[in-house]
Design an enzyme around this catalytic site. Structure first.
Site, PDB file in Angstrom:
ATOM      1  CE1 TYR A   1     -11.833   4.305  10.626  1.00 33.45           C
ATOM      2  CE2 TYR A   1     -11.429   3.241  12.455  1.00 33.45           C
ATOM      3  CZ  TYR A   1     -10.942   3.884  11.176  1.00 33.45           C
ATOM      4  OH  TYR A   1      -9.849   2.749  10.587  1.00 33.45           O
TER       5      TYR A   1
ATOM      6  CE1 TYR B   1      -7.903   8.514  13.992  1.00 38.10           C
ATOM      7  CE2 TYR B   1      -9.985   7.958  13.267  1.00 38.10           C
ATOM      8  CZ  TYR B   1      -9.520   9.291  13.841  1.00 38.10           C
ATOM      9  OH  TYR B   1      -9.830  10.551  13.848  1.00 38.10           O
TER      10      TYR B   1
ATOM     11  N   GLY C   1       0.643  -1.185  -0.193  1.00 38.39           N
ATOM     12  CA  GLY C   1       0.097  -0.108  -0.095  1.00 38.39           C
ATOM     13  C   GLY C   1       0.997   1.478  -0.005  1.00 38.39           C
TER      14      GLY C   1
HETATM   15  P1  NAD Z   1      -4.613   5.236   0.948  1.00 38.19           P
HETATM   16  O1  NAD Z   1      -5.622   5.053   0.129  1.00 38.19           O
HETATM   17  O2  NAD Z   1      -4.009   6.724   1.325  1.00 38.19           O
HETATM   18  O3  NAD Z   1      -3.426   3.911   0.463  1.00 38.19           O
HETATM   19  C1  NAD Z   1      -4.032   3.022   0.325  1.00 38.19           C
HETATM   20  C2  NAD Z   1      -2.665   1.955  -0.688  1.00 38.19           C
HETATM   21  O4  NAD Z   1      -3.320   0.932  -0.265  1.00 38.19           O
HETATM   22  C3  NAD Z   1      -2.630   3.199  -1.393  1.00 38.19           C
HETATM   23  O5  NAD Z   1      -1.689   2.907  -1.434  1.00 38.19           O
HETATM   24  C4  NAD Z   1      -3.686   1.904  -2.483  1.00 38.19           C
HETATM   25  O6  NAD Z   1      -2.888   1.563  -4.068  1.00 38.19           O
HETATM   26  C5  NAD Z   1      -3.135   0.483  -1.966  1.00 38.19           C
HETATM   27  N1  NAD Z   1      -4.056  -0.629  -2.252  1.00 38.19           N
HETATM   28  C6  NAD Z   1      -5.364  -0.207  -2.593  1.00 38.19           C
HETATM   29  N2  NAD Z   1      -5.578  -1.547  -2.515  1.00 38.19           N
HETATM   30  C7  NAD Z   1      -5.122  -2.197  -2.952  1.00 38.19           C
HETATM   31  C8  NAD Z   1      -4.755  -3.483  -3.931  1.00 38.19           C
HETATM   32  N3  NAD Z   1      -5.696  -3.971  -3.830  1.00 38.19           N
HETATM   33  N4  NAD Z   1      -3.883  -3.918  -4.217  1.00 38.19           N
HETATM   34  C9  NAD Z   1      -1.934  -3.308  -3.344  1.00 38.19           C
HETATM   35  N5  NAD Z   1      -2.537  -2.199  -3.077  1.00 38.19           N
HETATM   36  C10 NAD Z   1      -3.547  -1.511  -2.943  1.00 38.19           C
HETATM   37  O7  NAD Z   1      -4.950   5.107   2.587  1.00 38.19           O
HETATM   38  P2  NAD Z   1      -3.962   5.758   3.934  1.00 38.19           P
HETATM   39  O8  NAD Z   1      -5.189   6.232   4.091  1.00 38.19           O
HETATM   40  O9  NAD Z   1      -3.187   6.230   3.446  1.00 38.19           O
HETATM   41  O10 NAD Z   1      -4.170   4.371   4.668  1.00 38.19           O
HETATM   42  C11 NAD Z   1      -3.634   3.101   5.028  1.00 38.19           C
HETATM   43  C12 NAD Z   1      -3.971   2.565   6.749  1.00 38.19           C
HETATM   44  O11 NAD Z   1      -3.462   3.710   7.296  1.00 38.19           O
HETATM   45  C13 NAD Z   1      -4.936   1.551   6.843  1.00 38.19           C
HETATM   46  O12 NAD Z   1      -5.049   0.787   7.096  1.00 38.19           O
HETATM   47  C14 NAD Z   1      -5.815   2.844   6.851  1.00 38.19           C
HETATM   48  O13 NAD Z   1      -7.088   2.168   7.547  1.00 38.19           O
HETATM   49  C15 NAD Z   1      -4.345   3.295   8.480  1.00 38.19           C
HETATM   50  N6  NAD Z   1      -5.613   4.511   9.159  1.00 38.19           N
HETATM   51  C16 NAD Z   1      -5.476   6.044   8.079  1.00 38.19           C
HETATM   52  C17 NAD Z   1      -5.889   7.557   8.535  1.00 38.19           C
HETATM   53  C18 NAD Z   1      -6.766   8.769   8.069  1.00 38.19           C
HETATM   54  O14 NAD Z   1      -7.075   8.990   8.834  1.00 38.19           O
HETATM   55  N7  NAD Z   1      -6.582   8.386   6.602  1.00 38.19           N
HETATM   56  C19 NAD Z   1      -5.705   7.241  10.048  1.00 38.19           C
HETATM   57  C20 NAD Z   1      -4.956   5.982  10.925  1.00 38.19           C
HETATM   58  C21 NAD Z   1      -4.862   4.999  10.225  1.00 38.19           C
END
Ligand code: NAD
Length: 401
Positions: A242, A232, A52
């Site tokens: 959430y 989160y 990711g």
């Molecule tokens: P994002 O959407 O920016 O990034 C998601 C990534 O997953 C991308 O690189 C995408 O290409 C990849 N992805 C999705 N489906 C895929 C697949 N089938 N195969 C390969 N790659 C795939 O998301 P984010 O906000 O950076 O979230 C990442 C993690 O952090 C998640 O677990 C999220 O719950 C957690 N998180 C997010 C937040 C927030 O506020 N955004 C806060 C805390 C934790």
């Protein structure tokens, strides 16, 4: 062609290739500056797999690992490529981000390998294993940062879809339009048992465990391996959608997976598996979650006023330098989770956010919340509103940056 943001609902559906590249370069520069200020790290990862890797927390993790610690990185993400066809095809932001990352890494003499493929498939795992073996390396850090709405189970071939829904009772709340600042009521029915199950299948720990299991079996993990998946928690006012909702069930599954994986890795490789609870930021998915979007805009205002606001990159700098690679034991909370949401969850910050959320109206929103900052983050995610980019200039190619 001239590319302007195309907004549908609360989603930006196109990307600016030049803007995406500039945003990646800006994150890299801030990490390089941070490293110069910090001096030599006490401890470092050498070979890092980021699942990711193309946007949000995964991209920031990869940038910090590579440009802050000099690590070789292998990135996996699932992005739509751009093409200079007739008419031209716009790629997804992550497609351009990966290209920019690889180019900058190469220019700095940092090894990087990027795979565009479905992280949920065994085939993608095999590709990663092949790269690690071919380069005679062993992975010492695996970051799991996938956020997806669908997953095809690699063994059954069945497709699962995740949803953001409350459990037990219907939810009514408000959301905000990032572009206009318009606050609108939003409601959702409670999830069915099937929707809860499906969300856990997509966003729970099953796929992370498959990765670690197959990498271990292929003997490409080094002794002392660390692996981290992101979670989160957020404020109590968002629990219904959430933490106590479908996504919260998936995150609890991820946390249980970490415990089991940690025991297995300790026994086999003296390794460790962690959950890192990160701060709320604007991402492709977070803008569409009821309550969260409005909460984030208020949170940003409060944290900026206090001088504690962070984006993904500052969060990842702290995760690496102050949690994972201190040269000492990794600090965690009393249930073993890494907390870099500490500044967000600061009681004074939460108290102030709660007060503001209770008094929010359409009229006072721009004073109570940070619409400008929220909109900026929303646009930057897709390569728009990036400092120094001329958006009136012709973009020569959709295929390259
Ligand atoms: P994002 O959407 O920016 O990034 C998601 C990534 O997953 C991308 O690189 C995408 O290409 C990849 N992805 C999705 N489906 C895929 C697949 N089938 N195969 C390969 N790659 C795939 O998301 P984010 O906000 O950076 O979230 C990442 C993690 O952090 C998640 O677990 C999220 O719950 C957690 N998180 C997010 C937040 C927030 O506020 N955004 C806060 C805390 C934790």
């Amino acid at each position: 062609m001239i590319i302007q943001p195309m907004i549908r609902g609360n989603m930006c559906i196109n990307a600016h290739p030049v803007g995406c590249a500039a945003a990646v370069r800006s994150q890299i520069s801030s990490v390089q500056k941070w490293r110069a200020e910090q001096g030599k790290p006490k401890d470092s990862p050498k070979t890092v797999l980021v699942i990711g890797c193309s946007t949000g927390y995964g991209l920031a993790s990869r940038i910090v690992a590579a440009f802050g610690f000099g690590a070789t990185t292998i990135g996996v993400s699932f992005e739509k490529e751009g093409a200079d066809t007739h008419p031209p095809k716009n790629g997804t932001p992550g497609w351009y981000n990966n290209m920019a990352f690889d180019r900058e890494a190469k220019a700095s003499g940092i090894e990087s390998y990027t795979i565009n493929g479905d992280a949920f498939s065994h085939d993608t795992r095999k590709k990663v294993i092949d790269i690690v073996k071919k380069t005679n390396k062993k992975i010492d850090l695996v970051i799991y940062s996938v956020a997806s709405v669908v997953r095809v189970d690699p063994d059954s071939g069945k497709l699962y879809r995740s949803v953001f829904k409350p459990i037990g009772e219907a939810l009514t709340g408000e959301t905000i339009d990032a572009m206009t600042g318009k606050i609108t009521p939003i409601g959702t029915d409670p999830a069915t048992d099937e929707e809860i199950f499906n969300t856990i299948k997509v966003m729970g720990g099953e796929d992370w465990a498959l990765w670690i299991d197959q990498l271990a079996k292929a003997d490409v993990l080094s002794e002392g391996i660390k692996t981290v998946a992101y979670s989160y928690i957020g404020p109590s006012l968002s629990y219904a959608i959430y933490r106590d909702g479908t996504i919260g069930e998936a995150k609890k599954h991820l946390e249980r997976t970490a415990k089991k994986m940690d025991a297995e890795l300790q026994a086999s490789l003296k390794g460790k598996a962690y959950i890192s609870v990160n701060k709320g930021v604007v991402s492709r998915l977070s803008v569409s979650i009821p309550i969260i979007a409005l909460y984030l805009s208020v949170l940003f205002k409060v944290m900026k006023k206090k001088g504690t606001h962070e984006s993904c990159i500052e969060q990842m700098e702290r995760l690496f330098a102050e949690r994972l690679y201190t040269g000492d034991a990794v600090p965690t909370d009393n249930v073993g989770r890494i907390r870099i949401d500490d500044l967000e969850m600061d009681p004074m910050v939460q108290e102030e956010v709660k007060k503001r959320m209770a008094t929010i109206t359409q009229e006072n929103f721009t004073q109570v919340g940070d619409l400008v900052g929220y909109r900026h983050d929303f646009l930057v995610t897709n390569g728009f509103d990036v400092e120094g980019v001329d958006y009136t200039a012709d973009v020569a190619s959709m295929e390259s940056i």
